[in-house]
Scaffold this active site. Sequence first.
Site, PDB file in Angstrom:
ATOM      1  CE1 TYR A 292      13.807  29.491 -12.282  1.00 16.75           C
ATOM      2  CE2 TYR A 292      15.932  28.575 -12.891  1.00 16.75           C
ATOM      3  CZ  TYR A 292      15.113  29.179 -11.966  1.00 16.75           C
ATOM      4  OH  TYR A 292      15.606  29.476 -10.719  1.00 16.75           O
ATOM      5  CG  HIS A 300       8.906  30.033  -8.387  1.00 13.02           C
ATOM      6  ND1 HIS A 300       9.839  30.726  -7.656  1.00 13.02           N
ATOM      7  CD2 HIS A 300       7.716  30.649  -8.151  1.00 13.02           C
ATOM      8  CE1 HIS A 300       9.254  31.706  -7.000  1.00 13.02           C
ATOM      9  NE2 HIS A 300       7.960  31.691  -7.276  1.00 13.02           N
ATOM     10  CE  LYS A 347      13.080  25.055  -7.534  1.00 19.67           C
ATOM     11  NZ  LYS A 347      11.928  25.821  -7.098  1.00 19.67           N
TER      12      LYS A 347
END
Length: 393
Positions: A292, A300, A347
Site C-alpha cells: 500500500y 487499495h 493490482k
Amino acid sequence: MSLITPSRQKGSPKGGGRRAENNRIYAHPLPLVFSAPESRSRIGHVLGLFGTNTRLENPHCEGVFDPATRSVWVTNEKDSMILWRRGFFGKGDLSRSEPSWLARQVNARKAAGKYMTSEEVREKRRAERKQFKMDRAAAIARAAAEAEAAFAEGREAAPAFIPSGATWKPHQSSEISSLPEGPPEKHPDEVVEELEPLENVEHLQLTLQEAFFLVWNLDCLTVLDPHTREPMDLRRIWQSFQEVHCIPVDLPVYANRCDNIFLVNYAAYHYYRSLGWVVKGGIKFCVDLLLYKRGPVFHHAEFAVVVIPVYEDPADKESSPFNLPNSDTFSWSWLSTINRVNAQVQKTLILTYVTIPAQSRVSADLLSSPACLALYSVRDVVLRRFIPARMRD
C-alpha cells in the site's frame, strides 16, 4: 529493479467523507514521531538545523510472543492503536484489519432494534445483489423459453422484461431490512440510556516480520516471554522467531540455516518497508504480500507480491530441511492464474526473488545475529497480464 517508479498509476483511492479525519488520525507513517519546537522555521525542517532541540517520541509498546500462532500479541489497547494508526502494523484478531471489535459491539448494542449496523448494511446489500442476479437469471430463462415456444408455434414472442440495476427493487424479507441504515438524528430532549461498559477482549496480532522490524529497526516494541513475561533480548528474539519454523526444535539439521523461512520472509518484508511501502499479508489474493502506498484506509493495495526464494548454492537446496514455498519451478498455468486474479482487482503482480547466500560462506556466529541479513539480496520483476485485444496500440 525497484518499485520507486510504479508501473501504473497509484492504487484507486477509497471513497468516503472521512478523508480529512483519516489524514489527521493516520498522519504519522511510523510509531516513532519526531517533534521540534514550534518557534523553528520550516527552513530548519528542510535543512535539518534543529540540533539537540528535536525530540524523538518513542511509544515503547509491549507484546507477548506466541509460538503457537507464530505471532506477537499486543494486548494493551493504547499500544494497539498506536501501532495500527502509525504505520498499520498488525491486525485485530477479531476484526478484518483495524482492531475495532469493541467499537462494533458498542454500536451493535446502541442499534439493537433501532437501526442497522454497518455489518448488517453490508450483509443486506450482499443479499440484495445475490437476489438481483437470481431474479435476472430467472427472467432471462423465462424469456428464452417464451421465445422458443413462440418460434415452435409460429407466433410472435411476447415482450420480455429483464430487470436491470435501475429497475429492480429488493424484497423486504425481514424485520431487519425495514430498519434505517444509520442512526437517526438525536433530539435535543432525548434521554440517552446508559449502558454498562464492555470489556475489550481483542488484541493486535503482529506477524513475526512486523514484530522484528519494530524491535530491531525502530526499537519501539518490547517482546515478552510467553512463560515468564520477562523482556526478551534481541539475540533471543532472533533465535525464537526462527525456531518456530523448526519442528522439532532440537534437531541439529535445523540449526544455523540461511534458508530459514523467517529469514527469507523478513528479507522481503524489510526490503519493501525500507522503501516506504505499507506491507500487509496477501493470502486473500493468493500472494504473499500486498503493498500500500499510504495504508489500507486511504487506498487499495497497488502491488501484489509473490516471494520466490533462490539458492545461491544449489547444493543447499538439496540438503535443506525446510520446504520453502515457491522454491521449485512453477508452471505457467499457475502464474497465469495468480496474475489474472490480481489483474481483476487492479493490482500489479510483482515476483520478488530473495537470493539466499551460500551456506559455505556464512559462519555460525554471523547467523546468530541480524547482521547476516546484509548477505541477502532482493530483486523484483513486474509482471503484467498481456491482453492482445486491448494492447494492439
